[in-house]
Design an enzyme around this catalytic site. Structure first.
Site, mmCIF file in Angstrom:
data_model
loop_
_atom_site.group_PDB
_atom_site.id
_atom_site.type_symbol
_atom_site.label_atom_id
_atom_site.label_comp_id
_atom_site.label_asym_id
_atom_site.label_seq_id
_atom_site.Cartn_x
_atom_site.Cartn_y
_atom_site.Cartn_z
ATOM 1 N N ASP A 1 0.843 -1.205 0.000
ATOM 2 C CA ASP A 1 0.000 0.000 0.000
ATOM 3 C C ASP A 1 0.875 1.251 0.000
ATOM 4 O O ASP A 1 0.362 2.374 -0.050
ATOM 5 C CB ASP A 1 -1.004 -0.008 1.160
ATOM 6 C CG ASP A 1 -0.341 -0.094 2.515
ATOM 7 O OD1 ASP A 1 0.898 -0.205 2.585
ATOM 8 O OD2 ASP A 1 -1.082 -0.046 3.533
ATOM 9 N N SER A 2 2.213 1.050 -0.014
ATOM 10 C CA SER A 2 3.124 2.176 -0.249
ATOM 11 C C SER A 2 2.887 2.760 -1.640
ATOM 12 O O SER A 2 3.374 3.848 -1.952
ATOM 13 C CB SER A 2 4.588 1.734 -0.103
ATOM 14 O OG SER A 2 4.828 0.549 -0.833
ATOM 15 N N ASP B 1 -1.068 -6.055 -0.121
ATOM 16 C CA ASP B 1 -1.518 -5.413 1.121
ATOM 17 C C ASP B 1 -3.020 -5.202 1.119
ATOM 18 O O ASP B 1 -3.578 -4.676 0.139
ATOM 19 C CB ASP B 1 -0.852 -4.036 1.267
ATOM 20 C CG ASP B 1 0.430 -4.091 2.065
ATOM 21 O OD1 ASP B 1 0.615 -5.034 2.846
ATOM 22 O OD2 ASP B 1 1.258 -3.178 1.897
ATOM 23 N N LYS C 1 -1.367 -9.413 2.891
ATOM 24 C CA LYS C 1 -0.648 -8.970 4.088
ATOM 25 C C LYS C 1 -1.511 -7.942 4.797
ATOM 26 O O LYS C 1 -2.196 -7.160 4.137
ATOM 27 C CB LYS C 1 0.706 -8.362 3.697
ATOM 28 C CG LYS C 1 1.452 -7.706 4.859
ATOM 29 C CD LYS C 1 2.903 -7.427 4.538
ATOM 30 C CE LYS C 1 3.208 -6.113 3.872
ATOM 31 N NZ LYS C 1 2.744 -4.910 4.570
ATOM 32 N N GLU D 1 -1.720 -5.367 8.616
ATOM 33 C CA GLU D 1 -0.976 -4.824 9.753
ATOM 34 C C GLU D 1 -1.696 -5.123 11.065
ATOM 35 O O GLU D 1 -2.910 -4.954 11.154
ATOM 36 C CB GLU D 1 -0.827 -3.302 9.581
ATOM 37 C CG GLU D 1 -0.022 -2.922 8.351
ATOM 38 C CD GLU D 1 0.143 -1.417 8.168
ATOM 39 O OE1 GLU D 1 -0.272 -0.628 9.047
ATOM 40 O OE2 GLU D 1 0.699 -1.026 7.121
ATOM 41 N N GLU E 1 8.871 -4.030 10.665
ATOM 42 C CA GLU E 1 9.331 -2.751 10.112
ATOM 43 C C GLU E 1 9.882 -1.849 11.211
ATOM 44 O O GLU E 1 9.238 -1.616 12.237
ATOM 45 C CB GLU E 1 8.149 -2.053 9.381
ATOM 46 C CG GLU E 1 8.550 -0.720 8.786
ATOM 47 C CD GLU E 1 7.545 -0.186 7.758
ATOM 48 O OE1 GLU E 1 6.584 -0.902 7.409
ATOM 49 O OE2 GLU E 1 7.740 0.963 7.308
#
Ligand code: KIV
Length: 271
Positions: free
Chosen positions: A51-52, A90, A120, A122, A189
């Site tokens: 999602d960057s 993501d 993925k 978070e 991270e």
């Protein structure tokens, strides 16, 4: 580049074997067909449609604005280009945090509409139900702990996480939990290298670091950053492998000059 021929096509199972065999795992982000094709051909094990994309592709300040539809668009372009790597996508902010049934729906859309191999998301304990529900549907899940950019407004800063004992202990417990419930790997991270090493040694599943030191099972970077396309961003953990900013700048200037001078196209470049 050393491409491990033993892993012809990378699956979640091969990542597990890489960890057992002490073969480091290489992971990079990609968001489009052209770059994904080069990255896959070069032998990267895991391509993350991160999602960057919200930052480096769309120009947003954070990862929060990117939508599920946009992630699916990026992911389907990357999947079409990929022959060997495992493609992980993501789940974007807002697509899984409300409840586990919403999380499952989002994960199913990603898998069905992009053809990706895994998702993925978070968070640790707070996302337990959602992760379990997604796993029950047969969708592999990768965890992401430490600095979790979707929570940036809670943290207030992109500084190193888990420097205090309480947060470090929670991180260890969350990592163990993610392994226990069935995640196939975890991204850590921006945390202290010693802590990342400790977690990697406790877990049987691969731990992939970004700003987490070298004693983990693999590394991930944002491709635009490591190719030097984003000169303003230079955290300590980033190594630049190219200076595409200067290279592209020069090429574009040369092209523009040639056009203005009437030098492009020449007689051989026309029909
Ligand atoms: O979105 C992303 O690029 C990521 C990496 C930084 C791990 O999550």
């Amino acid at each position: 580049m050393k491409v491990n021929k033993a892993y012809k096509i990378v699956t979640t199972k091969s990542l597990f074997e890489m960890k057992q065999n002490n073969d480091k795992i290489s992971m990079l982000t990609a968001y489009d067909y052209s770059l994904a094709k080069i990255i896959d051909r070069a032998g990267i094990d895991v391509i993350l449609v991160g999602d960057s994309a919200s930052n480096v592709f769309a120009g947003h300040e954070t990862t929060l604005p990117i939508t599920l539809d946009q992630m699916i668009y990026h992911a389907s372009s990357v999947v079409k280009a990929t022959k060997r790597a495992l493609v992980v996508v993501d789940l974007p902010f807002g697509s899984y945090q409300s409840d586990s049934s919403g999380a499952l729906k989002s994960a199913i859309r990603i898998m069905k509409e992009s053809g990706a191999h895994a998702v993925k998301l978070e968070g640790g304990e707070s996302q337990k139900q959602s992760i379990e529900r997604i796993l029950q549907a047969g969708i592999p899940v990768m965890g992401h702990l430490g600095l979790t950019p979707q929570s940036i407004y809670k943290f207030g800063t992109y500084t190193v996480r888990a420097q205090e004992k309480i947060e470090a202990e929670k991180l260890i417990n969350d990592s163990l939990l993610l392994e226990k419930i069935g995640c196939f790997g975890i991204v850590l991270e921006k945390i202290p290298a010693k802590l990342a090493e400790k977690i990697a040694s406790k877990l049987n599943i691969p731990v992939i670091g970004i700003g987490a030191g070298k004693n983990v099972d693999g590394q991930v970077l944002v491709v635009n950053d490591m190719l030097g396309m984003n000169k303003e961003f230079s955290p300590r953990f980033l190594r630049r492998y190219a200076d595409l900013d200067s290279l592209i700048d020069k090429a574009v200037k040369n092209y523009s000059d040639d056009v203005k001078r009437g030098d492009f196209p020449n007689n051989n470049e026309q029909y």
